[in-house]
Motif scaffolding. Structure first.
Motif, PDB file in Angstrom:
ATOM      1  N   MET A   1       0.835  -1.196   0.000  1.00  0.00           N
ATOM      2  CA  MET A   1       0.000   0.000   0.000  1.00  0.00           C
ATOM      3  C   MET A   1       0.871   1.246   0.000  1.00  0.00           C
ATOM      4  O   MET A   1       1.873   1.313   0.710  1.00  0.00           O
ATOM      5  CB  MET A   1      -0.930   0.012   1.224  1.00  0.00           C
ATOM      6  N   VAL A   2       0.473   2.220  -0.799  1.00  0.00           N
ATOM      7  CA  VAL A   2       1.207   3.481  -0.873  1.00  0.00           C
ATOM      8  C   VAL A   2       0.854   4.331   0.337  1.00  0.00           C
ATOM      9  O   VAL A   2      -0.318   4.537   0.641  1.00  0.00           O
ATOM     10  CB  VAL A   2       0.857   4.244  -2.166  1.00  0.00           C
ATOM     11  N   GLN A   3       1.882   4.804   1.041  1.00  0.00           N
ATOM     12  CA  GLN A   3       1.669   5.612   2.241  1.00  0.00           C
ATOM     13  C   GLN A   3       2.563   6.837   2.215  1.00  0.00           C
ATOM     14  O   GLN A   3       3.718   6.762   1.776  1.00  0.00           O
ATOM     15  CB  GLN A   3       1.969   4.791   3.502  1.00  0.00           C
ATOM     16  N   PRO A   4       2.053   7.986   2.681  1.00  0.00           N
ATOM     17  CA  PRO A   4       2.885   9.187   2.764  1.00  0.00           C
ATOM     18  C   PRO A   4       4.087   8.922   3.663  1.00  0.00           C
ATOM     19  O   PRO A   4       3.983   8.231   4.675  1.00  0.00           O
ATOM     20  CB  PRO A   4       1.939  10.224   3.380  1.00  0.00           C
ATOM     21  N   GLY A   5       5.234   9.449   3.286  1.00  0.00           N
ATOM     22  CA  GLY A   5       6.439   9.239   4.080  1.00  0.00           C
ATOM     23  C   GLY A   5       7.644   9.813   3.384  1.00  0.00           C
ATOM     24  O   GLY A   5       7.524  10.682   2.513  1.00  0.00           O
ATOM     25  N   ARG A   6       8.812   9.303   3.712  1.00  0.00           N
ATOM     26  CA  ARG A   6      10.057   9.826   3.138  1.00  0.00           C
ATOM     27  C   ARG A   6      10.228   9.415   1.681  1.00  0.00           C
ATOM     28  O   ARG A   6      10.845  10.129   0.903  1.00  0.00           O
ATOM     29  CB  ARG A   6      11.243   9.326   3.960  1.00  0.00           C
ATOM     30  N   PRO A   8       9.082   9.061  -2.024  1.00  0.00           N
ATOM     31  CA  PRO A   8       8.076   9.677  -2.904  1.00  0.00           C
ATOM     32  C   PRO A   8       7.002   8.674  -3.312  1.00  0.00           C
ATOM     33  O   PRO A   8       7.277   7.491  -3.527  1.00  0.00           O
ATOM     34  CB  PRO A   8       8.903  10.142  -4.102  1.00  0.00           C
ATOM     35  N   LEU A   9       5.774   9.154  -3.446  1.00  0.00           N
ATOM     36  CA  LEU A   9       4.640   8.286  -3.730  1.00  0.00           C
ATOM     37  C   LEU A   9       4.782   7.554  -5.064  1.00  0.00           C
ATOM     38  O   LEU A   9       4.419   6.384  -5.178  1.00  0.00           O
ATOM     39  CB  LEU A   9       3.343   9.107  -3.722  1.00  0.00           C
ATOM     40  N   HIS A  10       5.321   8.243  -6.071  1.00  0.00           N
ATOM     41  CA  HIS A  10       5.435   7.577  -7.377  1.00  0.00           C
ATOM     42  C   HIS A  10       6.452   6.438  -7.345  1.00  0.00           C
ATOM     43  O   HIS A  10       6.295   5.442  -8.048  1.00  0.00           O
ATOM     44  CB  HIS A  10       5.780   8.592  -8.475  1.00  0.00           C
ATOM     45  N   ILE A  11       7.480   6.579  -6.492  1.00  0.00           N
ATOM     46  CA  ILE A  11       8.462   5.497  -6.349  1.00  0.00           C
ATOM     47  C   ILE A  11       7.824   4.304  -5.635  1.00  0.00           C
ATOM     48  O   ILE A  11       8.060   3.150  -5.997  1.00  0.00           O
ATOM     49  CB  ILE A  11       9.703   5.996  -5.588  1.00  0.00           C
ATOM     50  N   GLN A  12       7.002   4.578  -4.625  1.00  0.00           N
ATOM     51  CA  GLN A  12       6.303   3.497  -3.931  1.00  0.00           C
ATOM     52  C   GLN A  12       5.394   2.738  -4.888  1.00  0.00           C
ATOM     53  O   GLN A  12       5.343   1.504  -4.882  1.00  0.00           O
ATOM     54  CB  GLN A  12       5.477   4.056  -2.775  1.00  0.00           C
TER      55      GLN A  12
END
Length: 256
Positions: A1-6, A8-12
């Motif tokens: 699951m994509v989660q906000p954090g260090r 970047p979202l597109h890399i996740q």
């Protein structure tokens, strides 16, 4: 699951899709969910989804068809740049099934390039084997291998269709291969080669020439092979001569 954090979202998102491809959720040729579907599934913006998809297209994992969508590309056939191994050996080691679609075997007068590589006169006969090679039943390469006469006379007695010539030399004939000089360059598939590779004329290919030597430093064979550039990738570690590599991970870590 994509989660906000260090990260970047597109890399996740790219990591998630890459993992799905590697685990078999998506197979080669499968269509990826649309941009809108990925946006809803992962609750991301269109720009984030687009960045992730474009990154995977750049890696060669995905490809886009105008008006059709985004699809999973066929897995590249990797080869180690610094390892002396044959086509079949490398394919099997990486989980592929090597094969031969067509083969010709015959004695020819050594052309200038072959003669120079094998250190024989240009009028000397060499055994030349030409094979159209396949991976998992798909044509990926055309290889032409010329052997010095002493070896060729023994090789022509063997069943050469779907075997590894490298293994035949070592196991059947007892030739102790030691090293090889190899050149890799860009090439273009002209009509005859393009037909053999089942690609349009003018398609880019990897042209690989190799001269193999035994432990006594005698030339054993010269091969000239053309590989489909869209299916092959060569990888290898390179080092700076002046670099200390005793603890490379720690050195890299301190620089952050």
């Amino acid at each position: 699951m994509v989660q906000p954090g260090r990260t970047p979202l597109h890399i996740q998102l790219a990591d998630i899709i890459r993992s799905q491809i590697e685990s078999g959720v998506f197979d080669a040729g499968d269509q990826l969910p649309t941009e809108m579907e990925l946006m809803k599934q992962h609750e991301l913006s269109s720009s984030t989804v687009r960045q992730a998809v474009l990154a995977l297209v750049g890696e060669g994992l995905l490809y886009r068809r105008a008006g059709k969508g985004t699809f999973v590309a066929k897995r590249h056939i990797g080869r180690d740049l610094l390892t002396f191994s044959g086509f079949s050996e490398e394919a099997v080691a990486r989980g592929f099934r090597p094969g031969t679609r067509h083969m010709t075997v015959g004695w020819r007068s050594a052309e200038a390039v072959v003669a120079a590589a094998l250190n024989v006169p240009t009028d000397e006969s060499v055994l030349t084997i030409e094979r159209v090679r396949t991976i998992d039943d798909e044509v990926v390469a055309v290889e032409t291998v010329s052997f010095v006469a002493a070896i060729g006379g023994q090789m022509e007695k063997l069943d050469l269709a779907d075997t590894s010539l490298t293994e035949d030399l070592e196991r059947q004939l007892g030739v102790a291969l030691a090293r090889a000089r190899q050149e890799i360059r860009a090439g273009t598939a002209r009509a005859r080669l393009a037909k053999a590779l089942d690609v349009p004329s003018g398609t880019a290919v990897l042209q690989i020439d190799r001269t193999a030597f035994d432990t006594a430093d005698r030339a054993i064979y010269f091969s000239s092979s053309s590989y489909r550039a869209d299916r092959y990738i060569y990888t290898g570690w390179i080092e700076r001569k002046s670099a200390s590599i005793a603890q490379p991970r720690q050195l890299i870590g301190r620089s952050r």
